[in-house]
Design a protein around this motif. Structure first.
Motif, PDB file in Angstrom:
ATOM      1  N   THR A 104      40.123 -34.054 -45.967  1.00 58.12           N
ATOM      2  CA  THR A 104      39.118 -35.061 -45.608  1.00 58.12           C
ATOM      3  C   THR A 104      38.814 -35.956 -46.807  1.00 58.12           C
ATOM      4  OG1 THR A 104      38.188 -33.530 -44.009  1.00 58.12           O
ATOM      5  CG2 THR A 104      36.784 -35.359 -44.681  1.00 58.12           C
ATOM      6  N   GLN A 145      36.313 -36.598 -38.052  1.00 60.63           N
ATOM      7  CA  GLN A 145      36.421 -35.341 -37.319  1.00 60.63           C
ATOM      8  C   GLN A 145      35.312 -35.191 -36.269  1.00 60.63           C
ATOM      9  OE1 GLN A 145      36.781 -32.056 -39.967  1.00 60.63           O
ATOM     10  NE2 GLN A 145      37.169 -30.585 -38.342  1.00 60.63           N
ATOM     11  N   ASP A 224      41.046 -37.695 -38.882  1.00 61.98           N
ATOM     12  CA  ASP A 224      40.738 -36.412 -39.517  1.00 61.98           C
ATOM     13  C   ASP A 224      40.687 -35.336 -38.439  1.00 61.98           C
ATOM     14  OD1 ASP A 224      40.151 -34.564 -41.397  1.00 61.98           O
ATOM     15  OD2 ASP A 224      38.112 -35.243 -41.802  1.00 61.98           O
ATOM     16  N   GLU A 225      41.686 -34.499 -38.451  1.00 59.51           N
ATOM     17  CA  GLU A 225      41.809 -33.403 -37.495  1.00 59.51           C
ATOM     18  C   GLU A 225      41.509 -33.829 -36.064  1.00 59.51           C
ATOM     19  OE1 GLU A 225      40.391 -29.672 -38.733  1.00 59.51           O
ATOM     20  OE2 GLU A 225      40.835 -30.071 -40.838  1.00 59.51           O
TER      21      GLU A 225
HETATM   22 MG   LIG Z   1      38.189 -31.734 -43.440  1.00 58.06          MG
END
Ligand SMILES: [Mg+2]
Ligand SMILES: Nc1ncnc2c1ncn2[C@@H]1O[C@H](COP(=O)(O)OP(=O)(O)OP(=O)(O)O)[C@@H](O)[C@H]1O
Length: 650
Positions: A104, A145, A224-225
């Motif tokens: 991140t 995320q 992010d993810e």
């Molecule tokens: Mg992360």
């Protein structure tokens, strides 16, 4: 240093240099995309060391002068350690590594939302200085995320408002709507287009989040993810969609991902493995297996390569190598990866291409696609929709009606005589206290949630903070005004406060002004205290302190606290209203409340005597003026506090 076949095999291909200036505002689907490179990116943070630094979470901790690790004070924690790499248009780049490895943090730096200590970030060979980075932020979509939205909006509204704010103002409404439809189709959201976002499943919310960012047709998409919390089929579909997007539209897609399936892992064009802030591999997924094999850590047949990597980096691997030495596989992988090879190669190409593109002139550039007025209009519209559902709920209207009746019944049909002075005053004090506190806590509660959305949207250059701020105030005005009015209409006449319409309107006016001061104080606390719980505590203490100083509860404030009364909007509201209400001589009724009546039930006393008894200070105009000041001043501070906050901050 051991040989690194995948590193030496790196090549940047024959990328054409495209100066940033040539990135058009209008759509250019044939654009050849942006090549993003980063070399020797280093980021450190200061952490307060309150425990033995030996208990660090993997990342190396540099504690100047703290060799034994037991000293207290600030330490520098390296969260990105000279990481290099690149992501090309048309490709999907995956960043992997254990939790806390810096994925991140790296995405935050690449998106321009977080500063880094040293290193070079470049686009198509042109190193990015702060100015360039600012300009580029609007071209970079960053899907974080957490899915942050105004949850009361429908999917369609969310996309439509984003389109209105971020697509060029010169575009017609039809053209913007066409983009919204295209995004809805691309992310297969048509079934939920009319549902409120809070009703959606995790996967659907994620797609709305991605759609919101893709709407502006960014050149670089950072995620992010994006697959966290999704089942494996949905994850594969999502990544496939991103791959298609990259290939068809020459987008540069960079994502962090946890534990992809074998097939997914192999499908990435390039991967970067991180461990404790250091790169441990950068290159093609297939080559990563060759690399591991050469280092005696080959992936067992039939085993998921991504899982194998994670085992090695978690230090959980059962490798003979790891057992036979004191070094874990993770430590060895960190030691063996030579970042400099890539960094040097990146340096050369950046310098060559940078030289070519320095001739391009820097145009005057605005981060925003729309004018202030347009942003204001759209934001008022959106906020009205949002606050109508958040504040203007049937339950709030019923609440106002009920409290109006309760007050009306309790103070029912008061006479205008000596004995009702206290009741009349307490009616207003209750009214002020309730509505000021209500608006204080309402505005405080709404703000911390909106703040995240606003920071996110502002980071992508959607609108100016001043436009948002003013729009927010304007759009909440009707709800803030109507609810107290409903209460006043019912209770004022039931309690028979006065028979005069002008007194009714004047008291409503002061009440509304004090509601605005409550709102302003709530906004101020909401924007300065980040933590909701702490904010609530601060606000409760401040509100009760100010209410106690309001002139009703404590009439003999200790002299050393005299000044504090000047801070209390409750006092100004109370002192502004009483002279309006007690504007005629008050008949004595034998109740012996006012000493001047002397227990007699004949005659009357001048209103000034009553106001003095109630410790009223200053004129109505002065008190109203101070209320006005308190309705504005905290808003300015709140505005600047919000301005100082950046999205990348944690
Ligand atoms: Mg992360
Ligand atoms: N502002 C900060 N102050 C202190 N530590 C920080 C800060 N920002 C990041 N870190 C630390 O840096 C490390 C990397 O964090 P980061 O969020 O980048 O990890 P990650 O790889 O994304 O992890 P995850 O997979 O759990 O999301 C963590 O140990 C984190 O605690």
């Amino acid at each position: 240093m051991s040989s690194q076949p995948s590193q030496t095999a790196l090549s940047f291909g024959d990328d054409e240099s495209i100066p940033i200036d040539s990135v058009k505002d209008d759509r250019d689907r044939s654009s050849s995309g942006l090549l993003l490179r980063w070399s020797r990116l280093r980021k450190t943070v200061l952490v307060q060391k309150s425990y033995d630094s030996r208990i660090s979470f993997g990342a190396p901790i540099i504690a100047p002068g703290a060799a034994n690790g037991a000293q207290r004070g600030n330490t520098k924690k390296v969260i990105l350690s000279d990481v290099s790499g690149f992501a090309r248009p048309g490709e999907v780049f995956a960043m992997m590594g254990p939790s806390g490895s810096g994925k991140t943090s790296l995405l935050n730096c690449l998106s321009g939302r977080s500063p880094y200590e040293s290193g070079v970030l470049s686009i198509n060979g042109k190193p990015l200085d702060q100015q360039n980075m600012k300009r580029l932020m609007a071209k970079i979509a960053y899907v974080k995320q957490t899915d942050i939205f105004f949850e009361h909006l429908t999917v369609y509204d969310q996309l439509f408002y984003t389109a209105s704010l971020r697509l060029p103002q010169t575009w017609s409404k039809e053209k913007k709507l066409a983009e919204v439809d295209r995004t809805i189709e691309l992310l297969r959201l048509s079934k939920v287009a009319d549902s409120e976002i809070r009703m959606l499943s995790g996967g659907e919310k994620k797609r709305v989040n991605i759609g919101t960012e893709l709407l502006t047709d960014p050149e670089i998409v950072l995620l992010d993810e994006p697959t966290s919390g999704l089942d494996s089929t949905t994850s594969v579909e999502l990544v496939k969609m991103l791959q298609q997007l990259a290939q068809k539209s020459q987008k540069t897609v960079i994502m962090s991902i946890h534990q992809p399936s074998s097939a997914l892992f192999q499908s990435f064009d390039r991967v970067l493995y991180l461990a404790g802030g250091s790169a441990v591999y950068f290159g093609k997924p297939k080559d990563s297996l060759v690399y591991l094999k050469e280092h005696g850590m080959s992936c067992p047949d039939g085993y998921n390569a991504a899982d194998h990597w994670m085992d090695l980096l978690d230090g959980l691997s059962s490798y003979t190598y790891a057992r036979s030495t004191s070094m874990t596989t993770r430590q060895r992988l960190i030691r063996d990866w030579d970042n400099e090879v890539i960094a040097k190669e990146l340096d050369t190409s950046v310098n060559e291409e940078g030289d070519k593109s320095t001739t391009s002139k820097n145009k005057e550039y605005s981060k925003y696609n729309t004018s202030w007025g347009f942003q204001y209009k759209i934001l008022v519209n959106r906020s009205l929709k949002n606050s109508r559902s958040a504040i203007f709920t049937p339950i709030n209207i019923i609440k106002s009606v009920l409290i109006g009746f309760v007050a009306g019944v309790l103070y029912f049909q008061m006479d205008y005589t000596e004995s009702s002075i206290q009741d009349r005053a307490s009616y207003f004090f209750f009214t002020m206290t309730y509505w000021v506190m209500d608006s204080m806590f309402q505005s405080f509660m709404t703000f911390p949630t909106e703040r995240d959305v606003v920071l996110k949207e502002r980071a992508s250059g959607s609108y100016r903070l001043s436009a948002y701020f003013l729009a927010k105030t304007t759009s909440e005005l009707p709800a803030r005004v109507i609810l107290p009015c409903v209460y006043m209409v019912i209770s004022f006449w039931m309690a028979s406060i006065s028979n005069s319409f002008s007194i009714f309107f004047a008291t409503v006016g002061i009440t509304l002004l004090s509601v605005m001061t409550g709102e302003a104080i709530g906004l101020l606390v909401g924007s300065t205290v980040y933590d909701m719980e702490k904010g609530q505590t601060v606000l409760t203490v401040v509100a009760l302190f100010l209410a106690l100083l309001g002139g009703f509860f404590v009439q003999n404030v200790p002299s050393w606290l005299d000044w504090a009364q000047y801070l209390s909007p409750f006092a100004y509201a109370f002192f502004a209203i009483l002279p309006i209400v007690f504007n005629e001589p008050i008949p004595c009724d034998g109740s012996d409340i006012i000493p001047q009546c002397g227990g007699s039930d004949t005659g009357s006393i001048a209103p000034e005597g009553v106001l003095e008894m109630l410790t009223v200070k200053n004129s109505v105009a002065f008190n109203a003026g101070m209320l006005f000041f308190f309705a504005l001043f905290p808003r300015f501070i709140a505005y600047f506090a919000l301005r100082a906050k950046k999205e990348g901050d944690r």
